[in-house]
Scaffold this motif. Structure first.
Motif, PDB file in Angstrom:
ATOM      1  N   PHE A   1      -6.161   2.811   6.214  1.00 25.94           N
ATOM      2  CA  PHE A   1      -6.467   2.316   4.870  1.00 25.94           C
ATOM      3  C   PHE A   1      -6.218   0.807   4.801  1.00 25.94           C
ATOM      4  O   PHE A   1      -7.013   0.044   4.231  1.00 25.94           O
ATOM      5  CB  PHE A   1      -5.576   3.071   3.878  1.00 25.94           C
ATOM      6  CG  PHE A   1      -5.873   2.809   2.442  1.00 25.94           C
ATOM      7  CD1 PHE A   1      -6.946   3.406   1.812  1.00 25.94           C
ATOM      8  CD2 PHE A   1      -5.057   1.953   1.693  1.00 25.94           C
ATOM      9  CE1 PHE A   1      -7.220   3.172   0.467  1.00 25.94           C
ATOM     10  CE2 PHE A   1      -5.321   1.715   0.355  1.00 25.94           C
ATOM     11  CZ  PHE A   1      -6.403   2.322  -0.268  1.00 25.94           C
TER      12      PHE A   1
ATOM     13  N   ALA B   1      -5.731  11.721   3.288  1.00 27.88           N
ATOM     14  CA  ALA B   1      -6.788  10.760   2.952  1.00 27.88           C
ATOM     15  C   ALA B   1      -7.568  11.177   1.706  1.00 27.88           C
ATOM     16  O   ALA B   1      -8.085  10.334   0.973  1.00 27.88           O
ATOM     17  CB  ALA B   1      -7.738  10.604   4.138  1.00 27.88           C
TER      18      ALA B   1
ATOM     19  N   ASN C   1     -12.911   7.493   3.239  1.00 24.56           N
ATOM     20  CA  ASN C   1     -11.594   8.133   3.378  1.00 24.56           C
ATOM     21  C   ASN C   1     -11.651   9.303   4.357  1.00 24.56           C
ATOM     22  O   ASN C   1     -10.723   9.543   5.112  1.00 24.56           O
ATOM     23  CB  ASN C   1     -11.103   8.629   2.014  1.00 24.56           C
ATOM     24  CG  ASN C   1     -10.376   7.534   1.277  1.00 24.56           C
ATOM     25  OD1 ASN C   1     -10.678   6.355   1.473  1.00 24.56           O
ATOM     26  ND2 ASN C   1      -9.434   7.909   0.437  1.00 24.56           N
TER      27      ASN C   1
ATOM     28  N   TYR D   1       0.841  -1.208   0.000  1.00 26.28           N
ATOM     29  CA  TYR D   1       0.000   0.000   0.000  1.00 26.28           C
ATOM     30  C   TYR D   1       0.872   1.253   0.000  1.00 26.28           C
ATOM     31  O   TYR D   1       2.050   1.199   0.318  1.00 26.28           O
ATOM     32  CB  TYR D   1      -0.855   0.043   1.277  1.00 26.28           C
ATOM     33  CG  TYR D   1      -1.694  -1.177   1.518  1.00 26.28           C
ATOM     34  CD1 TYR D   1      -3.025  -1.209   1.139  1.00 26.28           C
ATOM     35  CD2 TYR D   1      -1.152  -2.304   2.151  1.00 26.28           C
ATOM     36  CE1 TYR D   1      -3.817  -2.325   1.386  1.00 26.28           C
ATOM     37  CE2 TYR D   1      -1.931  -3.426   2.394  1.00 26.28           C
ATOM     38  CZ  TYR D   1      -3.261  -3.433   2.013  1.00 26.28           C
ATOM     39  OH  TYR D   1      -4.033  -4.528   2.260  1.00 26.28           O
TER      40      TYR D   1
ATOM     41  N   ALA E   1       0.481   5.644   1.125  1.00 26.49           N
ATOM     42  CA  ALA E   1      -0.272   6.869   1.459  1.00 26.49           C
ATOM     43  C   ALA E   1       0.679   8.051   1.357  1.00 26.49           C
ATOM     44  O   ALA E   1       1.861   7.943   1.719  1.00 26.49           O
ATOM     45  CB  ALA E   1      -0.848   6.787   2.868  1.00 26.49           C
TER      46      ALA E   1
END
Ligand code: GLA
Length: 403
Positions: free
Chosen positions: A154, A194, A166, A37, A39
């Motif tokens: 997440f 987010a 989100n 993942y 972010a």
């Protein structure tokens, strides 16, 4: 996006995925069933220290951020590993051991979010193995911690099937930061991360959480982040102190004018009522909060009209206010900004984030980028004694699954 750019992005993700999975296997035995993942981090273009004062902010997600590899376990253990520090071992914990305000170093960010999910009734049945790798310079004011928080939320949503939007991931991240880590931050960082959108900044009303995306079109100019390399942590900074000074000023103002937050006032109203604040310092803090909020409104309007010169001037004014009235800049950030202002082709420059160290953000004409990095870098080294780092950044999307 052109085909070439798309291919490059894919290649970068593929490349990172391979490195991360290999490391995961090395650390945790194998990488069967592990998912990858990402972010982002964030930069705030304008609207500083307004988010806990009922004002507006204008941040954007970056393409720099935090990668995470995660896999659910079949017991209640939590195992964490970071690729960002040399010579660290796996940090082991358990779902039964999530207790707020035990400062556990870097693992308190993912653990805080797990705790916050449980507080909201979203219980994790099994623990997980989690490997993190950040590409944001640490303690730089680009929200590496909020990035880890949103990333963790997440991942939890994806692995455990929790029903959260989100926007809720942002709120849970802030809740964790406030209640697990004891930092009274506002919503800006987690929200920007987010909700990030490529090439856009987010114009956010921090009271109602109403927001809109504004395209950041800079007529070819670039966004440069200059990192002072002066480390700061929110918890040991004067962040909470500024927040209480503003709260006290608000209570004093509320004796003479009906407002819910400093962000409710215009500049004129503030000037009319400021006498109610019985202390010069608190008056300066409140002035910043009010004027900065108004500057943010003007800046977003200017950007919408393609008037980046006005946008840049407002960024400069923002820095001056943070320096003189809010007093959160310090020698390092002032040096970076004041050296930037001397250079032709700099449209605007200011500190970004909480302050007290960290980074500045500058909008710089394309042809002046090289000169900027060279000159500001040299002057900084001469005055401060160590190097600054420079990043020409791009505005990116929110969290995503890579693999
Ligand atoms: C930190 C906090 C944010 C915001 C900024 C200052 O980044 O986490 O909530 O208050 O400082 O604008």
């Amino acid at each position: 996006m052109t085909d070439d750019k798309q291919k490059m992005r894919k290649r970068k993700d593929e490349y990172m995925k391979d490195i991360l999975l290999t490391k995961f296997a090395e650390v945790f035995g194998d990488c069967k069933g592990a998912k990858v993942y990402f972010a982002p981090g964030r930069v705030n273009l304008i609207g500083e220290h307004t988010d806990y004062n009922g004002g507006h902010v204008f941040p954007a997600a970056l393409t720099l951020g935090t990668y995470g590899v995660a896999r659910k376990r079949n017991d209640r253990k939590l195992r964490f590993y970071t690729m960002n520090y040399n010579r660290v071992d796996i940090v082991e914990s358990s779902l039964d051991d999530l207790v707020p305000l035990k400062r556990a170093g870097w693992t308190s960010y993912p653990k805080g979010v797990m705790w916050a999910f449980e507080q909201q009734g979203m219980k994790m049945d099994y623990g997980m193995d989690l490997l993190l790798k950040g590409t944001i310079p640490g303690s730089s004011g680009l929200s590496s911690s909020a990035s880890v928080e949103v990333l963790t939320g997440f991942i939890l949503r994806d692995l455990y099937g929790f029903q959260v939007t989100n926007q809720e991931l942002a709120i849970i991240g802030q809740y964790a930061e406030n209640n697990y880590n004891g930092v009274n931050c506002g919503i800006m960082d987690q929200f920007a991360i987010a909700m990030g959108k490529k090439k856009h900044a987010i114009f956010l009303d921090t009271v109602t959480l109403e927001y809109s995306y504004a395209p950041v079109k800079l007529k070819g100019a670039k966004i440069i982040i200059s990192c002072s390399n002066k480390r700061r942590g929110l918890a040991d900074s004067k962040y909470n102190e500024r927040r209480s000074e503003c709260e006290e000023a608000l209570q004093e103002l509320q004796k003479v004018v009906k407002i819910d937050a400093l962000g409710d006032l215009t500049e004129e109203e503030f000037e009319k009522y400021k006498h109610a604040i019985g202390d010069e310092i608190r008056q300066k803090r409140a002035k910043h909060a009010v004027y900065e909020n108004q500057r943010t409104l003007k800046a977003v309007e200017a950007l919408q009209k393609n008037d980046i010169e006005t946008f840049g001037k407002l960024m400069n004014e923002s820095h001056i206010s943070l320096r003189d009235d809010y007093e959160v800049t310090g020698r390092e950030l002032d040096t970076l900004v004041e050296e930037a202002w001397k250079i032709d082709g700099v449209i605007g420059s200011r500190m970004t984030g909480a302050g007290f160290g960290g980074c500045t953000v500058s909008i710089v004409e394309k042809d002046a980028v090289k000169k900027f990095i060279k000159k500001v870098g040299k002057a900084y080294k001469k005055k401060i004694g160590y190097e600054a780092d420079f990043y020409v950044v791009k505005l990116g999307n929110g969290p995503k699954i890579i693999y």
